[in-house]
Design a protein around this motif. Structure first.
Motif, PDB file in Angstrom:
ATOM      1  N   ALA A   1       9.926   4.510  -7.559  1.00 43.70           N
ATOM      2  CA  ALA A   1      11.012   3.537  -7.669  1.00 43.70           C
ATOM      3  C   ALA A   1      10.947   2.575  -6.518  1.00 43.70           C
ATOM      4  CB  ALA A   1      12.535   3.959  -7.691  1.00 43.70           C
ATOM      5  N   PHE A   2      10.578   3.099  -5.419  1.00 46.40           N
ATOM      6  CA  PHE A   2      10.320   2.250  -4.189  1.00 46.40           C
ATOM      7  C   PHE A   2       9.217   1.336  -4.352  1.00 46.40           C
ATOM      8  CE2 PHE A   2      12.434   5.985  -1.948  1.00 46.40           C
ATOM      9  CZ  PHE A   2      13.907   5.336  -2.203  1.00 46.40           C
ATOM     10  N   GLU A   3       8.138   2.028  -4.752  1.00 46.34           N
ATOM     11  CA  GLU A   3       6.687   1.065  -5.016  1.00 46.34           C
ATOM     12  C   GLU A   3       7.115   0.273  -5.818  1.00 46.34           C
ATOM     13  OE1 GLU A   3       2.512   2.840  -5.786  1.00 46.34           O
ATOM     14  OE2 GLU A   3       3.556   2.603  -7.698  1.00 46.34           O
ATOM     15  N   GLN A   4       7.569   0.360  -7.101  1.00 43.01           N
ATOM     16  CA  GLN A   4       7.890  -0.752  -8.053  1.00 43.01           C
ATOM     17  C   GLN A   4       8.719  -1.601  -7.723  1.00 43.01           C
ATOM     18  OE1 GLN A   4       9.234   1.950 -11.252  1.00 43.01           O
ATOM     19  NE2 GLN A   4       7.372   3.129 -11.382  1.00 43.01           N
ATOM     20  N   ALA A   5       9.841  -1.409  -7.003  1.00 46.21           N
ATOM     21  CA  ALA A   5      10.573  -2.116  -6.531  1.00 46.21           C
ATOM     22  C   ALA A   5      10.114  -3.334  -5.601  1.00 46.21           C
ATOM     23  CB  ALA A   5      11.955  -1.608  -5.795  1.00 46.21           C
TER      24      ALA A   5
ATOM     25  N   GLY B   1       0.879  -1.403   0.127  1.00 48.33           N
ATOM     26  CA  GLY B   1      -0.025   0.120  -0.057  1.00 48.33           C
ATOM     27  C   GLY B   1       0.803   1.207   0.064  1.00 48.33           C
ATOM     28  N   THR B   2       0.563   1.885  -0.843  1.00 49.53           N
ATOM     29  CA  THR B   2       1.237   3.402  -1.150  1.00 49.53           C
ATOM     30  C   THR B   2       0.435   4.534  -1.270  1.00 49.53           C
ATOM     31  OG1 THR B   2       1.523   3.081  -3.411  1.00 49.53           O
ATOM     32  CG2 THR B   2       3.276   2.253  -2.133  1.00 49.53           C
ATOM     33  N   ASN B   3      -1.058   4.394  -0.861  1.00 52.24           N
ATOM     34  CA  ASN B   3      -2.028   5.057  -1.210  1.00 52.24           C
ATOM     35  C   ASN B   3      -2.075   5.740  -2.670  1.00 52.24           C
ATOM     36  OD1 ASN B   3      -4.473   6.749  -0.437  1.00 52.24           O
ATOM     37  ND2 ASN B   3      -3.193   8.416   0.222  1.00 52.24           N
ATOM     38  N   ASN B   4      -2.111   4.748  -3.592  1.00 49.53           N
ATOM     39  CA  ASN B   4      -2.138   4.916  -4.746  1.00 49.53           C
ATOM     40  C   ASN B   4      -0.889   5.775  -5.343  1.00 49.53           C
ATOM     41  OD1 ASN B   4      -4.646   3.560  -5.168  1.00 49.53           O
ATOM     42  ND2 ASN B   4      -5.606   5.379  -4.651  1.00 49.53           N
ATOM     43  N   GLY B   5       0.175   5.423  -4.856  1.00 46.58           N
ATOM     44  CA  GLY B   5       1.510   5.782  -5.245  1.00 46.58           C
ATOM     45  C   GLY B   5       1.821   7.341  -4.610  1.00 46.58           C
ATOM     46  N   THR B   6       1.132   7.826  -3.851  1.00 49.73           N
ATOM     47  CA  THR B   6       1.370   9.064  -3.090  1.00 49.73           C
ATOM     48  C   THR B   6       2.327   9.138  -2.027  1.00 49.73           C
ATOM     49  OG1 THR B   6      -0.449   9.147  -1.686  1.00 49.73           O
ATOM     50  CG2 THR B   6      -0.821  10.068  -3.748  1.00 49.73           C
ATOM     51  N   THR B   7       2.770   8.202  -1.376  1.00 47.51           N
ATOM     52  CA  THR B   7       3.381   8.009  -0.031  1.00 47.51           C
ATOM     53  C   THR B   7       5.109   7.753  -0.280  1.00 47.51           C
ATOM     54  OG1 THR B   7       2.805   5.673   0.570  1.00 47.51           O
ATOM     55  CG2 THR B   7       1.241   7.397   1.161  1.00 47.51           C
ATOM     56  N   CYS B   8       5.225   7.315  -1.401  1.00 50.38           N
ATOM     57  CA  CYS B   8       6.718   7.015  -1.804  1.00 50.38           C
ATOM     58  C   CYS B   8       7.117   7.532  -3.154  1.00 50.38           C
ATOM     59  CB  CYS B   8       7.069   5.697  -1.322  1.00 50.38           C
ATOM     60  SG  CYS B   8       6.423   4.412  -2.422  1.00 50.38           S
ATOM     61  N   ALA B   9       8.443   7.480  -3.434  1.00 53.70           N
ATOM     62  CA  ALA B   9       8.856   7.611  -4.840  1.00 53.70           C
ATOM     63  C   ALA B   9       8.484   6.402  -5.701  1.00 53.70           C
ATOM     64  CB  ALA B   9      10.472   7.723  -4.770  1.00 53.70           C
TER      65      ALA B   9
ATOM     66  N   HIS C   1       9.696   8.681   2.907  1.00 48.73           N
ATOM     67  CA  HIS C   1       8.788   7.715   2.109  1.00 48.73           C
ATOM     68  C   HIS C   1       8.211   6.663   2.888  1.00 48.73           C
ATOM     69  CE1 HIS C   1      10.791   9.463  -1.580  1.00 48.73           C
ATOM     70  NE2 HIS C   1      11.894   9.608  -0.705  1.00 48.73           N
ATOM     71  N   ALA C   2       6.931   6.194   2.552  1.00 46.69           N
ATOM     72  CA  ALA C   2       6.461   5.121   3.397  1.00 46.69           C
ATOM     73  C   ALA C   2       5.554   4.186   2.503  1.00 46.69           C
ATOM     74  CB  ALA C   2       5.522   5.848   4.177  1.00 46.69           C
ATOM     75  N   ILE C   3       5.707   2.934   2.925  1.00 47.15           N
ATOM     76  CA  ILE C   3       5.017   1.740   2.246  1.00 47.15           C
ATOM     77  C   ILE C   3       4.531   0.951   3.281  1.00 47.15           C
ATOM     78  CG2 ILE C   3       5.518  -0.405   0.858  1.00 47.15           C
ATOM     79  CD1 ILE C   3       7.953   1.319  -0.469  1.00 47.15           C
ATOM     80  N   GLN C   4       3.201   0.578   3.143  1.00 43.26           N
ATOM     81  CA  GLN C   4       2.687  -0.539   4.081  1.00 43.26           C
ATOM     82  C   GLN C   4       2.580  -1.898   3.359  1.00 43.26           C
ATOM     83  OE1 GLN C   4      -1.182   0.392   6.410  1.00 43.26           O
ATOM     84  NE2 GLN C   4      -2.061  -1.490   5.386  1.00 43.26           N
TER      85      GLN C   4
ATOM     86  N   VAL D   1      -0.779  -7.885  -4.563  1.00 35.33           N
ATOM     87  CA  VAL D   1      -1.591  -6.750  -5.289  1.00 35.33           C
ATOM     88  C   VAL D   1      -1.002  -5.585  -4.846  1.00 35.33           C
ATOM     89  CG1 VAL D   1      -3.279  -6.640  -3.351  1.00 35.33           C
ATOM     90  CG2 VAL D   1      -4.047  -5.982  -5.577  1.00 35.33           C
ATOM     91  N   LEU D   2      -1.038  -4.436  -5.512  1.00 32.76           N
ATOM     92  CA  LEU D   2      -0.590  -3.149  -5.324  1.00 32.76           C
ATOM     93  C   LEU D   2      -1.765  -2.155  -5.163  1.00 32.76           C
ATOM     94  CD1 LEU D   2       1.689  -0.958  -4.939  1.00 32.76           C
ATOM     95  CD2 LEU D   2       1.430  -0.908  -7.339  1.00 32.76           C
ATOM     96  N   ASN D   3      -1.999  -1.659  -4.096  1.00 33.71           N
ATOM     97  CA  ASN D   3      -2.851  -0.745  -3.624  1.00 33.71           C
ATOM     98  C   ASN D   3      -4.375  -1.259  -4.028  1.00 33.71           C
ATOM     99  OD1 ASN D   3      -1.557   1.649  -2.774  1.00 33.71           O
ATOM    100  ND2 ASN D   3      -0.816   1.977  -4.827  1.00 33.71           N
ATOM    101  N   GLY D   4      -4.418  -2.616  -3.259  1.00 31.64           N
ATOM    102  CA  GLY D   4      -5.825  -3.217  -3.552  1.00 31.64           C
ATOM    103  C   GLY D   4      -6.981  -2.586  -2.135  1.00 31.64           C
ATOM    104  N   ARG D   5      -7.253  -3.574  -1.523  1.00 31.59           N
ATOM    105  CA  ARG D   5      -8.209  -3.509  -0.336  1.00 31.59           C
ATOM    106  C   ARG D   5      -7.470  -2.558   0.613  1.00 31.59           C
ATOM    107  NH1 ARG D   5     -10.097  -1.761   3.247  1.00 31.59           N
ATOM    108  NH2 ARG D   5     -11.872  -2.527   4.582  1.00 31.59           N
ATOM    109  N   PHE D   6      -5.949  -2.751   0.784  1.00 32.28           N
ATOM    110  CA  PHE D   6      -5.318  -2.085   1.860  1.00 32.28           C
ATOM    111  C   PHE D   6      -4.244  -1.275   1.087  1.00 32.28           C
ATOM    112  CE2 PHE D   6      -6.776  -5.713   4.028  1.00 32.28           C
ATOM    113  CZ  PHE D   6      -7.543  -5.347   5.079  1.00 32.28           C
TER     114      PHE D   6
END
Length: 265
Positions: free
Chosen positions: A177-181, A167-175, A216-219, A194-199
């Motif tokens: 590159a971090f989300e993709q990695a 979870g990255t709140n639809n890409g807003t909470t981190c760069a 930056h933050a990722i759940q 899943v990416l940015n699904g239910r959570f």
């Protein structure tokens, strides 16, 4: 009982663990019904699952159970998922929609505020201090917020939850590159993801994840079938956990390498 524990490291990575604690003050425990006393919605063994994966990471973990107060909820009580079933700052029900409290023992607004000041605020003060410290050292900090949940909870979501829920709140909470990695590692793990699904990331991820400030933050919400038995006594399963830990370790190591090398810019 200490409200939270901090283990300091030198990495750009900070592991947040808001839901692994099982401490309930006696005066609160007496007010739980049988259902509440079971503490079923704990992120069981979350510290053990991540232990040693990135030894130089900082860990900030709450020891207080989420039924006392939820350290991953907006302190103002605003819902993270409007229109969907969820639990509140001090939960009235569990993840199955069943009440937690004896009749007449539901916490008052004044009590909720007292718990916020006693447990929620100190945890977040510690987490913020560590994120600031790490950012001051490296010019960047990455909060990896560690969560787990039962795989099947009809009250919260349909069907079976994937193993890795990034979870990255639809890409807003981190760069990006971090989300993709992280998502790439999850998607090629051989386990469902899943990416940015239910959570999409809880309050912690959304609150601290401000890439423009260097934080930056990722759940990562992991289905508990990946590392434990999903029924009481909630036993840890070393064989299952070993497979999940391989991919979690790769995620953390990759994030750290990207942060230190500047490959997220």
């Amino acid at each position: 009982m200490q409200v939270f524990d901090v283990t300091r490291g030198d990495s750009p990575i900070v592991l947040g663990q808001p839901h692994g604690g099982t401490f309930v003050p006696e005066d609160i425990a007496r007010r739980f019904n049988t259902n509440g006393a079971g503490l079923a919605d704990t992120d069981w063994h979350i510290t053990r699952l991540y232990e040693g994966l990135l030894p130089e990471a900082t860990v900030v973990k709450s020891n207080v159970h989420r039924y006392v107060i939820d350290a991953n909820r907006d302190p103002e009580g605003v819902s993270l998922y409007p229109g969907q079933n969820t639990t509140t700052l001090v939960p009235l029900t569990d993840f199955d929609g069943q009440t937690l409290w004896l009749e007449g023992q539901t916490p008052s607004e004044d009590e909720i505020e007292a718990r916020r000041l006693a447990y929620h605020a100190p945890y977040h003060a510690a987490l913020k201090a560590e994120l600031d410290r790490v950012r001051d050292k490296h010019g960047i900090a990455i909060l990896f917020d560690c969560h787990s949940i039962r795989s099947n909870i009809p009250f919260l979501f349909e069907g079976e939850l994937p193993i890795f829920n990034t979870g990255t709140n639809n890409g807003t909470t981190c760069a990006p590159a971090f989300e993709q990695a992280v998502h790439r590692i999850a998607a090629t793990s051989g386990l469902s993801s899943v990416l940015n699904g239910r959570f999409k990331g809880g309050w912690t991820t959304r609150h601290y994840g401000q890439p423009e400030t260097g934080i930056h933050a990722i759940q990562m919400e992991i289905s508990q079938r990946a590392y434990m038995q999903e029924t009481p006594p909630w036993a840890y399963d070393d064989t299952r956990a070993r497979a999940a830990r391989v991919h979690l370790q790769l995620m953390l190591e990759t994030l750290s390498e990207h942060a230190l090398s500047g490959r997220y810019l």
